[in-house]
Write an enzyme that holds these catalytic residues in place. Structure first.
Site, PDB file in Angstrom:
ATOM      1  NE  ARG A 119      -4.474  -1.280  -0.200  1.00  0.00           N
ATOM      2  CZ  ARG A 119      -4.115  -2.704  -0.847  1.00  0.00           C
ATOM      3  NH1 ARG A 119      -3.002  -3.403  -1.339  1.00  0.00           N
ATOM      4  NH2 ARG A 119      -4.757  -3.686  -0.695  1.00  0.00           N
ATOM      5  CD  GLU A 144      -3.799   2.952  -6.889  1.00  0.00           C
ATOM      6  OE1 GLU A 144      -4.535   2.043  -7.622  1.00  0.00           O
ATOM      7  OE2 GLU A 144      -2.886   2.193  -6.059  1.00  0.00           O
ATOM      8  CG  HIS A 197      -2.962  -1.542  -7.824  1.00  0.00           C
ATOM      9  ND1 HIS A 197      -3.826  -0.517  -6.476  1.00  0.00           N
ATOM     10  CD2 HIS A 197      -2.938  -2.996  -6.555  1.00  0.00           C
ATOM     11  CE1 HIS A 197      -3.588  -1.511  -5.071  1.00  0.00           C
ATOM     12  NE2 HIS A 197      -3.252  -2.753  -5.457  1.00  0.00           N
TER      13      HIS A 197
END
Length: 320
Positions: free
Chosen positions: A239, A268, A287
């Site tokens: 994270r 994001e 990601h």
């Protein structure tokens, strides 16, 4: 009888209806796939107000109390994975919204972690780019993994798998987390570092595999990055908030560490003008840790199962 309306959010690749069989709910549910990302609450309210059921991808779109209160039709919220910190489950439950999850495999993020480590060590992106653009033939000298030290912040399901691969490469693997014991480290076949600082000071590669919480938020900041070797690399597939992002940018710009690879970000998708997109010693992926065919097939198959169970009045895999 009018069908319930279901939206699948943030299906960037448009694969949710291909990787799962929706026929078990198609008689009662009309499915709409939303591939574009909605960044603001006003956009989300406008787009999602017509829907009774939502399928969301991990933590791509937050569902705080303020948003949930503006979606009066919402009855079921299905998230991929059994943990989603961006959903206010208590607020959803208070409004009568059922929240369910799905299984999620740990192997894909392990594999991506090693893809990033190997790409960093051998400058795969730089050499491949030079090859395609007619640049120099061999312009870098790769870093060996064998004999180097891999420091893991976190030795849970993912960290322990990363550790075993590191050992297979002949690396000296050490680990640290607030609750890690010598017995647990020995079980995985690694050495427990005496402290976070000791791990940072002695590792050639530092990889983060901790769950984000109050104790891990900001765990790696300016002081911690300064403790790392100038030849060391930082890898974060966990994270973004575990690492102070401003401190990381500063460390990369000033050459405090050799480089970093990250797969997670505070915002994001990352804005096109973000400084992270300009750093030559940063390897970044959007990601992708859990983005694999196997994981996606599980996510959407079990999302359909969750919807079917909800329609039958017996929800499964409930959160909260």
């Amino acid at each position: 009888m009018e069908k319930l309306r279901c939206a699948v959010l943030d299906d960037y690749q448009g694969v949710s209806t291909r990787l799962a069989d929706w026929s078990s709910v198609s008689g009662q549910v009309e499915v709409t796939v939303l591939r574009e990302h909605f960044s603001g609450e006003e956009e989300l309210v406008a787009a999602l107000s017509p829907f009774d059921l939502l399928v969301v991808m991990r933590e791509r779109t937050p569902f705080p109390k303020s948003l949930l209160e503006r979606l009066p039709r919402l009855r079921l919220l299905v998230t991929t994975g059994m943990r989603n910190a961006s959903i206010d489950v208590a607020a959803a439950t208070a409004r009568g919204v059922t929240v369910c999850g799905t299984a999620s495999a740990t192997e894909p993020p392990v594999e991506l972690t090693w893809a990033l480590i190997l790409a960093l060590a051998r400058n795969v992106v730089g050499e491949s780019t030079a090859f395609r653009q007619g640049g120099p033939w061999q312009h870098s000298v790769g870093v060996d993994l064998h004999g180097k030290r891999l420091g893991l912040l976190g030795l849970g399901k993912i960290g322990s798998r990363v550790a075993r691969v590191g050992a297979a490469f002949g690396m000296d693997v050490i680990a640290w987390s607030p609750n890690l014991t010598d017995a647990r480290a020995a079980e995985v076949g690694v050495t427990r570092a005496s402290s976070k600082e000791a791990l940072l000071e002695t590792s050639d590669f530092v990889s983060i595999h901790l769950v984000l919480g109050e104790r891990s938020r900001g765990l790696v900041g300016r002081a911690e990055l300064a403790r790392m070797r100038p030849t060391a690399y930082l890898i974060n597939t966990s994270r973004a908030a575990i690492v102070d992002q401003a401190a990381l940018v500063e460390a990369l710009q000033q050459g405090v560490i050799e480089g970093a690879a990250v797969d997670v970000f505070e915002t994001e998708p990352v804005p096109t003008d973000d400084v992270l997109r300009t750093l030559p010693n940063l390897l970044a992926t959007p990601h992708l840790g859990y983005v694999s065919q196997g994981n996606y097939a599980t996510y959407f198959r079990e999302a359909v199962e969750d919807i079917r169970a909800f329609l039958d009045g017996a929800p499964i895999r409930r959160l909260g």
